[in-house]
Every structure is written in C-alpha cells, then in structure tokens.
Design a protein around this motif. Structure first.
Motif, PDB file in Angstrom:
ATOM      1  N   ARG A   1      -4.394   5.510   7.217  1.00 15.17           N
ATOM      2  CA  ARG A   1      -3.602   4.314   6.823  1.00 15.17           C
ATOM      3  C   ARG A   1      -2.763   4.435   5.567  1.00 15.17           C
ATOM      4  NH1 ARG A   1      -8.456   1.517   7.268  1.00 15.17           N
ATOM      5  NH2 ARG A   1      -8.620   1.230   5.158  1.00 15.17           N
ATOM      6  N   GLN A   2      -2.904   5.125   4.778  1.00 13.69           N
ATOM      7  CA  GLN A   2      -1.966   5.838   3.619  1.00 13.69           C
ATOM      8  C   GLN A   2      -1.130   6.847   3.980  1.00 13.69           C
ATOM      9  OE1 GLN A   2      -4.392   3.757  -0.120  1.00 13.69           O
ATOM     10  NE2 GLN A   2      -3.677   5.624  -0.409  1.00 13.69           N
ATOM     11  N   ASP A   3      -1.212   7.376   5.150  1.00 13.43           N
ATOM     12  CA  ASP A   3      -0.141   8.568   5.527  1.00 13.43           C
ATOM     13  C   ASP A   3      -0.809   9.749   4.726  1.00 13.43           C
ATOM     14  OD1 ASP A   3       1.274   7.123   7.424  1.00 13.43           O
ATOM     15  OD2 ASP A   3       2.818   6.339   6.067  1.00 13.43           O
ATOM     16  N   CYS A   4      -1.963   9.683   4.503  1.00 14.11           N
ATOM     17  CA  CYS A   4      -2.633  10.924   3.673  1.00 14.11           C
ATOM     18  C   CYS A   4      -1.849  11.117   2.366  1.00 14.11           C
ATOM     19  CB  CYS A   4      -2.541  12.239   4.559  1.00 14.11           C
ATOM     20  SG  CYS A   4      -3.685  11.995   5.973  1.00 14.11           S
ATOM     21  N   LEU A   5      -1.467  10.251   1.764  1.00 14.15           N
ATOM     22  CA  LEU A   5      -0.742  10.037   0.470  1.00 14.15           C
ATOM     23  C   LEU A   5      -1.744   9.541  -0.353  1.00 14.15           C
ATOM     24  CD1 LEU A   5       3.018   9.024   1.117  1.00 14.15           C
ATOM     25  CD2 LEU A   5       1.970  11.196   0.846  1.00 14.15           C
TER      26      LEU A   5
ATOM     27  N   PRO B   1       1.066  -1.233   0.049  1.00 13.99           N
ATOM     28  CA  PRO B   1       0.032  -0.012   0.049  1.00 13.99           C
ATOM     29  C   PRO B   1       0.756   1.258   0.056  1.00 13.99           C
ATOM     30  CG  PRO B   1      -0.817  -1.574   1.658  1.00 13.99           C
ATOM     31  CD  PRO B   1       0.650  -1.883   1.122  1.00 13.99           C
ATOM     32  N   LEU B   2       0.416   2.045  -0.842  1.00 13.98           N
ATOM     33  CA  LEU B   2       1.017   3.529  -0.843  1.00 13.98           C
ATOM     34  C   LEU B   2       1.224   4.105   0.731  1.00 13.98           C
ATOM     35  CD1 LEU B   2       2.501   6.016  -2.008  1.00 13.98           C
ATOM     36  CD2 LEU B   2      -0.104   6.903  -2.599  1.00 13.98           C
ATOM     37  N   SER B   3       2.132   4.602   1.245  1.00 13.42           N
ATOM     38  CA  SER B   3       2.561   5.160   2.397  1.00 13.42           C
ATOM     39  C   SER B   3       3.816   6.004   2.328  1.00 13.42           C
ATOM     40  CB  SER B   3       2.509   4.075   3.717  1.00 13.42           C
ATOM     41  OG  SER B   3       3.711   3.231   3.495  1.00 13.42           O
ATOM     42  N   ARG B   4       4.265   6.742   3.410  1.00  6.65           N
ATOM     43  CA  ARG B   4       5.499   7.359   3.655  1.00  6.65           C
ATOM     44  C   ARG B   4       6.597   6.152   3.976  1.00  6.65           C
ATOM     45  NH1 ARG B   4       5.836  12.588   3.257  1.00  6.65           N
ATOM     46  NH2 ARG B   4       4.027  13.522   3.220  1.00  6.65           N
ATOM     47  N   THR B   5       6.295   4.811   4.266  1.00  7.58           N
ATOM     48  CA  THR B   5       7.262   3.646   4.514  1.00  7.58           C
ATOM     49  C   THR B   5       7.542   3.308   3.225  1.00  7.58           C
ATOM     50  OG1 THR B   5       5.991   2.925   6.581  1.00  7.58           O
ATOM     51  CG2 THR B   5       7.498   1.413   5.581  1.00  7.58           C
ATOM     52  N   THR B   6       6.896   3.367   2.116  1.00  7.33           N
ATOM     53  CA  THR B   6       6.984   2.989   1.099  1.00  7.33           C
ATOM     54  C   THR B   6       7.761   3.932   0.138  1.00  7.33           C
ATOM     55  OG1 THR B   6       5.119   3.269   0.089  1.00  7.33           O
ATOM     56  CG2 THR B   6       5.333   1.030   1.007  1.00  7.33           C
ATOM     57  N   HIS B   7       7.269   5.064   0.406  1.00  6.10           N
ATOM     58  CA  HIS B   7       7.805   6.258  -0.297  1.00  6.10           C
ATOM     59  C   HIS B   7       8.565   7.448   0.738  1.00  6.10           C
ATOM     60  CE1 HIS B   7       5.398   4.676  -3.279  1.00  6.10           C
ATOM     61  NE2 HIS B   7       5.982   5.390  -4.203  1.00  6.10           N
TER      62      HIS B   7
END
Length: 469
Positions: free
Chosen positions: A66-70, A4-10
């Motif tokens: 959940r998506q860090d607002c991304l 899932p898109l998040s600040r962990t992956t980006h």
C-alpha cells in the motif's frame, strides 16, 4: 490531513533494479540491510534494490504494498560525540512476495539473472529443520526448506548461484543454513549434481549484525506525521551505531562494497571473536533483562537503565559473569561493556522489552546458555545472575503474567510442563529440543532454578535482585 507515504505523494524518488532477495521485511531488516543498500545507492556504488519474501503467512506485505514499499528510517542517538536526529525515506525495497499466496511468483525469482544476493532475518528460530517439510509443499514451512526449493529451481534453469548472507543471530549462521539446505536436498532426493552446484556455485557467508532497532515510534507518530508531512505506518527508529561483520572471500567486498561507504562493515576470514563479544555482551544482557524487567512492570530498556536496582543488575551481569568468560583481554571487554550500557541508555529511542522478548527461548539458548555452561565448567559454581534471569524467563512462560511471543510448538511444551508445577523445572530443563542438551545434568541447576522461581513468584523480581545485592 496528511496523505499516506507512497510514490504518488513522492513521485521523484528513485527506483532501482532488483539485485537482492531478502527473506523478512521486519523492523530490523528495513533499518539495517535496506538502509545500508540505500547508502550504497546514494554514493553510486550499488544501484540495486531488494525484493522481500515474506517468511510467514501473515506479515507486512500488504501494508508495504500500500505504501509502494516506501518507509522512513529515523536515526536517533549520540554517535561519535554528536547528536543524530535524521529522517530518510528508504527506496531499496522493490516489492513483497508472499509465497503462501503467490508461490509461483516466488519460484520465478530463480529466473532473474540480475538477482545476485540473498539475505535473511527470520529470528534465531528461523534457521532450523522442520520435519514436516516436503518437496511438493507450496510453500514448505521452514525458511531453509523454502530456500532449498528456490535454489533447486535456479539449478534446474542452469543459472549461476547466489551470495547468501543470513543475519540471524546464531553461531555460524551461513554454514548452518547451508547444512540444512543439503539435508533437505538429500531427503527430497534432488540429486548429487544439485548438492555439487550448491557447494561450487553458491557462496554461503556467516555474518554478525549489530544495531538496536526499537521499531515503530509509538507515542510520537502524530508529532512525526506533522513534521514529515505524511503518514507512514512502517516508520522505524534505530540507533545511529551499526556493525556488520561478514565472513567471506576477498572478492566479496568488490561485489558488495558496503565498506566503501564509510559504514562500520568488516569483511573478514574469521568472524568468531566479533561474534562472541557482541552476542554475549550486547544481546546477552538484553535477553537477561527482559523477563525480570517485565515481571517488575518495566516497559523499555531505558526504564531498566534508569532504575538503580535493574541497572546495577545489567552492569554486574556484564562485568562479573559475561565479560570474564570471553576470549578477549578483560580490559577491552569491560570498555566495550561500558559503551553498550551507554547505548542502552539512549534517551532518543524507545526500545520495548516486549519486542525483545520475541522467541526468548531460542535467544537464551544462543546468547546466555553458553556462558552459563562455561562459567560452571571453569568456576565449579553457577552464575547467580544468569540463573535468576533464566528462572524469570521460565516463570514468564507460564503465560499468566506476561504474554508469550514464541512459536506455538514452544508454547505447547511449556503448557504441558507447567501443567505439573511440582516437576516443572526438571521436565523443562530436560527438553533437549529447547536447549540442545539435557540441562538437568548440570550440577545444582535444578535446585537453583526451583529456588529462584519460588522467590520470583512470591516476592517479585525487584525483591529478588535486592536480596542478591
């Protein structure tokens, strides 16, 4: 399997200080306001983000968190004679506050001196008075009452006011929001000093927005997941075209330099001509096509425009009933209408009629009813295509063919009126709470709507349109 898109992956995506309070985090606001904030940030003109306030108890807050607002904005279409097919991760939402579960966190926004702007899109029905709202509610039900509570907290803290730019598609939206806040201020006995602060320390702007935002790309999500390399439940598609007309003081463009980004943003001291042209010639046909298209089993705007019978309806309602009623040179209005029909045919976006049908009653009141009234007053007859669409809308609110998407109190009014079918039209047209006037006083409207409903109920919308050919 994609993550899932998040600040962990980006982890390298930028973050910005909060400068905007945004009521509503739906598809439109994320692809319009937040997207524009991002364009300013990219050019070093703003360097700010928006904290989103969830206007209803149930919303996208948990998913956004959940998506860090991304999330990803996909622009698809033809713009300035070139094909646009872009993808961009938007980083201008900082967090989401649900005032129904974290009311004190909501009021605490008043303490932040860095917050300068307030914007909103709570649908046409959102800027409205709710008689049950009280000062002690946590939170009040209506958007204007929620905002009143926040502004009063700001006033109590002796802090500066805000620039308030609502995006709801109602005429003079900023002025009406200001009026409702003052109404609550007086009912709640918040004092004349607060009313003076509202007027002198805050800037309420009227605005007009224009961008077709179909929303989540259903049917393409797996393809896009593979292409993007991540899953994104908040992806939103939009057309490349954009217009934001903001009526406000001259200094506003310096504090909110949207027009310096190359975006189609107009700061003006009078937005009236822009509003009439857009609301009646773009939003009006959208609202007109929805009930007729849904009754015929069509699902998208593109399907409407590819269907000879329905595309002719759209063309004729724009050129024969809507355009002649606008205070613009007819040649210019018809050229604008032609451009809009091309936007409706955009093959790159799936704009579902069901999504446009949300709160259709208030949309008809704002977008088509003024033209119906003006047409009847000037010509002495009723506009047949608007009336047929009106009849289809009323029939659709019987609830047996098309799922209704409206406020519970609106649906309750229709349920009561449809319980007596023989008097339904008279009963519903008389409801000033829906239309702002008693429509039974319009000569011939009862008989016309009754006849159109019978025709639609017996033969369907396609046959009704073919008869009017």
């Amino acid at each position: 399997m994609s993550h899932p898109l998040s600040r962990t992956t980006h982890p390298h995506l930028p973050s910005y200080p909060e400068r905007v309070i945004q009521f509503g985090g739906g598809n439109f606001m994320r692809a319009f306001v937040n997207w524009q904030l991002q364009q300013m940030n990219r050019q070093g003109l703003f360097q700010g983000s928006a904290v989103v306030v969830q206007p209803t108890e149930r919303g996208l807050g948990d998913l956004m968190t959940r998506q860090d607002c991304l999330y990803t904005v996909l622009l698809n279409g033809i713009f300035q004679n070139r094909t646009v097919n872009s993808q961009e991760i938007i980083t201008t939402v900082s967090r989401v506050i649900n005032p129904y579960t974290h009311y004190e966190d909501y009021l605490a926004l008043a303490e932040d001196d860095g917050l300068e702007f307030i914007t909103s899109n709570t649908t046409e029905a959102g800027i409205a008075y709710h008689a049950g709202d009280c000062r002690g509610d946590q939170p009040p039900a209506s958007f204007p009452a929620k905002l009143t509570a926040l502004l009063f907290r700001r006033f109590e803290l002796r802090k500066k006011g805000f620039v308030i730019i609502p995006c709801e598609l109602i005429d003079r939206n900023g002025e009406k929001l200001h009026q409702l806040i003052e109404q609550y201020a007086r009912e709640w006995q918040l004092g004349e000093a607060f009313v003076t602060w509202l007027r002198e320390e805050n800037t309420f702007c009227c605005s007009l927005v224009d961008r077709i935002v179909p929303g989540y790309p259903r049917g393409r999500d797996q393809e896009l997941e593979h292409e993007l390399g991540y899953t994104d439940e908040l992806m939103v598609t939009a057309e490349p075209y954009l217009l934001w007309v903001i009526e406000g003081p001259e200094w506003l463009s310096e504090r909110l330099p949207l027009d310096q980004t190359g975006l189609n943003v107009i700061f003006t001291d009078d937005m009236t001509p822009y509003r009439e042209r857009k609301v009646h010639l773009l939003n009006g046909p959208h609202t007109a096509m929805v009930p007729l298209g849904l009754l015929a089993g069509l699902e998208t705007v593109e399907e409407v425009m590819q269907d000879e019978c329905f595309s002719r309806f759209v063309k004729e309602i724009m050129e024969k009933e809507l355009a002649p009623m606008l205070n613009f040179p007819l040649e210019d209005v018809l050229a604008y209408a032609s451009d809009i029909q091309e936007r409706f045919r955009n093959p790159y976006i799936r704009h579902e009629l069901r999504s446009i049908s949300l709160n259709s009653i208030s949309k008809f009141k704002a977008r088509l009813l003024p033209i119906l009234l003006r047409y009847q007053q000037e010509k002495g007859i009723l506009p047949p295509l608007i009336c047929l669409s009106f009849a289809a809308l009323l029939l659709s609110y019987r609830g047996d063919r098309i799922p209704r998407q409206d406020l519970p109190e609106v649906n309750d009014v229709f349920d009561e009126a449809w319980s007596r079918p023989s008097s339904f039209v008279t009963t519903i047209l008389r409801k000033e709470s829906l239309w702002g006037a008693d429509l039974t006083k319009i000569p011939g409207l009862i008989q016309t709507i009754e006849a159109d409903i019978r025709q639609l109920d017996q033969s369907g919308s396609r046959a009704a349109l073919q008869i009017m050919k």
